[in-house]
Design a protein around this motif. Structure first.
Motif, mmCIF file in Angstrom:
data_model
loop_
_atom_site.group_PDB
_atom_site.id
_atom_site.type_symbol
_atom_site.label_atom_id
_atom_site.label_comp_id
_atom_site.label_asym_id
_atom_site.label_seq_id
_atom_site.Cartn_x
_atom_site.Cartn_y
_atom_site.Cartn_z
ATOM 1 N N GLU A 73 -55.919 -4.865 9.799
ATOM 2 C CA GLU A 73 -55.892 -3.854 8.733
ATOM 3 C C GLU A 73 -54.975 -2.702 9.096
ATOM 4 O OE1 GLU A 73 -59.541 -2.345 7.214
ATOM 5 O OE2 GLU A 73 -60.437 -4.315 6.917
ATOM 6 N N ILE A 74 -55.067 -2.242 10.332
ATOM 7 C CA ILE A 74 -54.203 -1.150 10.797
ATOM 8 C C ILE A 74 -52.746 -1.589 10.775
ATOM 9 C CG2 ILE A 74 -53.592 0.310 12.772
ATOM 10 C CD1 ILE A 74 -56.598 0.141 13.589
ATOM 11 N N ALA A 75 -52.476 -2.787 11.291
ATOM 12 C CA ALA A 75 -51.105 -3.289 11.372
ATOM 13 C C ALA A 75 -50.469 -3.416 9.984
ATOM 14 C CB ALA A 75 -51.076 -4.636 12.097
ATOM 15 N N LYS A 76 -51.224 -3.922 9.019
ATOM 16 C CA LYS A 76 -50.696 -4.067 7.657
ATOM 17 C C LYS A 76 -50.337 -2.704 7.069
ATOM 18 C CE LYS A 76 -52.958 -8.403 6.283
ATOM 19 N NZ LYS A 76 -53.994 -9.013 5.414
ATOM 20 N N ARG A 77 -51.122 -1.712 7.372
ATOM 21 C CA ARG A 77 -50.851 -0.365 6.873
ATOM 22 C C ARG A 77 -49.645 0.263 7.578
ATOM 23 N NH1 ARG A 77 -55.480 1.740 8.127
ATOM 24 N NH2 ARG A 77 -54.831 2.870 9.994
ATOM 25 N N GLU A 78 -49.556 0.045 8.889
ATOM 26 C CA GLU A 78 -48.505 0.678 9.683
ATOM 27 C C GLU A 78 -47.150 -0.013 9.536
ATOM 28 O OE1 GLU A 78 -48.784 3.406 11.877
ATOM 29 O OE2 GLU A 78 -50.744 3.738 10.959
ATOM 30 N N VAL A 79 -47.164 -1.321 9.311
ATOM 31 C CA VAL A 79 -45.914 -2.097 9.262
ATOM 32 C C VAL A 79 -45.926 -2.990 8.019
ATOM 33 C CG1 VAL A 79 -44.271 -3.362 10.720
ATOM 34 C CG2 VAL A 79 -46.237 -2.243 11.784
ATOM 35 N N PRO A 80 -45.780 -2.406 6.832
ATOM 36 C CA PRO A 80 -45.879 -3.198 5.601
ATOM 37 C C PRO A 80 -44.772 -4.235 5.449
ATOM 38 C CG PRO A 80 -45.151 -0.949 5.133
ATOM 39 C CD PRO A 80 -45.581 -0.969 6.560
#
Length: 203
Positions: A73-80
């Protein structure tokens, strides 16, 4: 609590705590220099996507996997601009895609040594011929056991994680037996931690 649940619990705190880490940058630059612009790269054990972002910013097409849903979830937000999936690295062979490069930064150190050869063998099946694998693990400190469980409470609550530690020769031997050529092997000191970084090429 197993490792997946541990990382799901500490994901937000861990991500914030490690945003300023820089010990991995020099090795990652060397890895990136061996790939063509637009190369397809897998960040295996991507956590909150810090390394994925580094790679995406350099023109690579990045996929990240991690077994902790909160990290994804964090990764998707940080690196769309990258693609992320919840997947245990032990199931990496189930992925349909093949990659020009695979990064496993501070990942193998969470698995018992008896599992390492199998995990790496499965990972190599997802690397294209002449592709690149980049690993980082910790060397043992003097007097330290090769495998141990650490109990920590640096975020204001207690949690535990399993660690294994590797010598340079030990990990190089595993990679060579699996048919890889060692391109780079060095140790980077960060605080009290000796980070072993190896870049290897699939023949």
């Amino acid at each position: 609590m197993n490792l997946k649940d541990t990382y799901d619990t500490i994901a937000v705190d861990w991500h914030k705590d490690h945003l300023t880490d820089d010990w991995w940058i020099n090795g990652m630059e060397k890895f990136a220099a061996l790939l063509s612009v637009g190369a397809v790269v897998l960040d295996a054990g991507c956590a909150g996507g810090v390394k994925s972002k580094f790679l995406a910013e350099r023109g690579f097409r990045v996929t990240g996997i991690d077994f902790a849903p909160n990290f994804i979830e964090i990764a998707k937000r940080e690196v769309p601009e990258a693609e992320f999936h919840v997947l245990d690295i032990r199931d990496i062979a189930s992925m349909e895609k093949e990659f020009d490069g695979v990064v496993m930064q501070a990942v193998l150190l969470h698995f018992p040594k008896k599992e390492i050869t199998g995990i790496l063998r499965n990972t190599i099946t997802k690397i294209k011929p002449n592709g690149i694998l980049f690993l980082s693990v910790k060397e043992p400190r003097e007097g330290q056991s090769e495998e141990e469980v650490e109990i920590e409470n640096d975020y204001g609550y207690e949690y535990e994680r399993f660690f294994s530690y590797f010598s340079k020769q030990e990990l190089e031997d595993v990679l060579r037996k699996l048919g890889l050529d060692i391109e780079l092997s060095d140790v980077h000191l960060a605080g009290k931690t000796r980070w072993l970084q190896i870049i290897a090429r699939k023949k």
